[in-house]
Design a protein around this motif. Structure first.
Motif, PDB file in Angstrom:
ATOM      1  N   UNK A  74     -17.618 114.231  11.980  1.00 29.02           N
ATOM      2  CA  UNK A  74     -18.024 112.829  11.928  1.00 29.02           C
ATOM      3  C   UNK A  74     -19.380 112.631  11.260  1.00 29.02           C
ATOM      4  N   UNK A  75     -19.994 113.722  10.805  1.00 30.59           N
ATOM      5  CA  UNK A  75     -21.273 113.661  10.094  1.00 30.59           C
ATOM      6  C   UNK A  75     -21.054 114.039   8.641  1.00 30.59           C
ATOM      7  N   UNK A  76     -21.679 113.292   7.729  1.00 29.34           N
ATOM      8  CA  UNK A  76     -21.600 113.610   6.303  1.00 29.34           C
ATOM      9  C   UNK A  76     -22.748 114.533   5.931  1.00 29.34           C
ATOM     10  N   UNK A  97     -13.496 124.039  -0.188  1.00 26.48           N
ATOM     11  CA  UNK A  97     -13.415 123.712   1.238  1.00 26.48           C
ATOM     12  C   UNK A  97     -12.580 122.457   1.463  1.00 26.48           C
ATOM     13  N   UNK A  98     -12.690 121.477   0.555  1.00 18.45           N
ATOM     14  CA  UNK A  98     -11.860 120.282   0.631  1.00 18.45           C
ATOM     15  C   UNK A  98     -12.104 119.411   1.844  1.00 18.45           C
ATOM     16  N   UNK A  99     -13.349 119.324   2.316  1.00 20.27           N
ATOM     17  CA  UNK A  99     -13.661 118.480   3.480  1.00 20.27           C
ATOM     18  C   UNK A  99     -14.167 117.122   3.017  1.00 20.27           C
ATOM     19  N   UNK A 100     -13.688 116.084   3.638  1.00 19.13           N
ATOM     20  CA  UNK A 100     -14.067 114.738   3.230  1.00 19.13           C
ATOM     21  C   UNK A 100     -15.526 114.429   3.545  1.00 19.13           C
ATOM     22  N   UNK A 101     -16.117 115.123   4.520  1.00 16.36           N
ATOM     23  CA  UNK A 101     -17.501 114.848   4.926  1.00 16.36           C
ATOM     24  C   UNK A 101     -18.507 115.784   4.256  1.00 16.36           C
ATOM     25  N   UNK A 102     -18.093 116.476   3.208  1.00 17.76           N
ATOM     26  CA  UNK A 102     -18.938 117.476   2.561  1.00 17.76           C
ATOM     27  C   UNK A 102     -19.128 117.117   1.087  1.00 17.76           C
ATOM     28  N   UNK A 103     -20.404 117.068   0.659  1.00 23.58           N
ATOM     29  CA  UNK A 103     -20.728 116.633  -0.695  1.00 23.58           C
ATOM     30  C   UNK A 103     -21.807 117.539  -1.293  1.00 23.58           C
ATOM     31  N   UNK A 104     -21.770 117.677  -2.608  1.00 21.99           N
ATOM     32  CA  UNK A 104     -22.771 118.494  -3.288  1.00 21.99           C
ATOM     33  C   UNK A 104     -23.124 117.926  -4.641  1.00 21.99           C
ATOM     34  N   UNK A 105     -24.388 118.062  -5.024  1.00 21.98           N
ATOM     35  CA  UNK A 105     -24.860 117.636  -6.330  1.00 21.98           C
ATOM     36  C   UNK A 105     -25.629 118.775  -6.978  1.00 21.98           C
ATOM     37  N   UNK A 106     -25.256 119.117  -8.202  1.00 20.27           N
ATOM     38  CA  UNK A 106     -25.928 120.161  -8.968  1.00 20.27           C
ATOM     39  C   UNK A 106     -26.948 119.479  -9.879  1.00 20.27           C
ATOM     40  N   UNK A 107     -28.155 119.280  -9.351  1.00 17.95           N
ATOM     41  CA  UNK A 107     -29.174 118.548 -10.089  1.00 17.95           C
ATOM     42  C   UNK A 107     -30.542 118.782  -9.443  1.00 17.95           C
ATOM     43  N   UNK A 108     -31.573 118.228 -10.062  1.00 16.94           N
ATOM     44  CA  UNK A 108     -32.932 118.339  -9.525  1.00 16.94           C
ATOM     45  C   UNK A 108     -33.098 117.385  -8.341  1.00 16.94           C
ATOM     46  N   UNK A 109     -33.665 117.880  -7.265  1.00 16.87           N
ATOM     47  CA  UNK A 109     -33.836 117.094  -6.046  1.00 16.87           C
ATOM     48  C   UNK A 109     -34.789 115.912  -6.250  1.00 16.87           C
ATOM     49  N   UNK A 110     -35.913 116.151  -6.922  1.00 21.13           N
ATOM     50  CA  UNK A 110     -37.000 115.170  -6.952  1.00 21.13           C
ATOM     51  C   UNK A 110     -36.570 113.805  -7.491  1.00 21.13           C
TER      52      UNK A 110
END
Length: 231
Positions: A74-76, A97-110
């Motif tokens: 229930x947490x993203x 993994x294929x989880x709906x609550x899991x996300x990733x970005x390949x980029x600079x954080x700032x």
């Protein structure tokens, strides 16, 4: 596996002087100009569909968010990493993994952090950031950086900020910054000491696993954002 003791020192006088000088000169708008012509990804809209949201900055291969997203459906969880290998591998792991609550970005954080709405995150984690050891590079450390006050603005009241490192000086500077920065009075320290490992599958990141296996001491700081009426 019980982690070794870990003392977090007070920063020396020179570090304090340089941090406070950096804070007085901080201009985030001017700093972000360098990315004004960069193509940055959008924040995933579905991330904000969840009532509880966690952001892992510099997430590496995504070990932490992969594990926690399975435990807390229930947490993203959103991880961001710019590393050419780590960031790409993290995205592949998330897709697999294929989880709906899991996300990733390949980029600079700032340049991505200003894209988040204020008070939109329940947790921000920073595990084993680059220590930038040489004094000439210390402006890149979180405790000196003009982006630091934004972290507090993005966290909801009672939300948490967690940072872990094997470098005691780094945590000492971060601790000082959270206690003395003129724009961070909303953050209250709740823990300072060795990493809090109480589960059988120890190690939230691949760095932490390696440090635990080789006996390298690691420390952790945790902060909670106060409500306006909290002392």
């Amino acid at each position: 596996m019980q982690p070794p003791p870990f003392e977090i020192p007070h920063p020396d006088a020179d570090a304090v002087r340089q941090m406070e000088k950096a804070w007085s000169r901080a201009d985030l708008t001017r700093y972000l100009v360098r990315w004004q012509n960069s193509v940055l990804p959008d924040l995933p809209p579905a991330f904000f569909d969840y009532p509880t949201r966690a952001l892992d900055l510099g997430c590496g291969l995504g070990r932490y968010i992969l594990r926690e997203s399975a435990r807390n459906p229930d947490t993203a969880y959103l991880g961001i990493d710019k590393g050419s290998f780590r960031g790409g591998s993290m995205q592949e792991r998330i897709e697999k993994a294929g989880r709906l609550n899991l996300f990733g970005l390949h980029t600079n954080v700032i340049p991505m952090l200003p894209k988040f709405p204020a008070a939109s995150l329940d947790q921000i984690t920073i595990f084993y950031p680059n220590p930038w050891w040489p004094p000439k590079h210390r402006q890149k450390r979180w405790s000196y950086h003009p982006i630091l006050p934004l972290l507090a603005k993005l966290i909801k009241p009672n939300g948490t900020l967690v940072i872990a490192s094997n470098e005691a000086f780094y945590l000492g500077e971060f601790r000082y910054a959270l206690a003395h920065h003129p724009h961070l009075g909303s953050m209250m320290e709740t823990y300072a000491g060795p990493i809090d490992i109480t589960e059988p599958e120890a190690g939230r990141t691949h760095f932490e696993v390696k440090f635990l296996e080789t006996g390298v001491p690691c420390g952790e700081l945790r902060f909670k954002k106060r409500h306006h009426n909290q002392n």
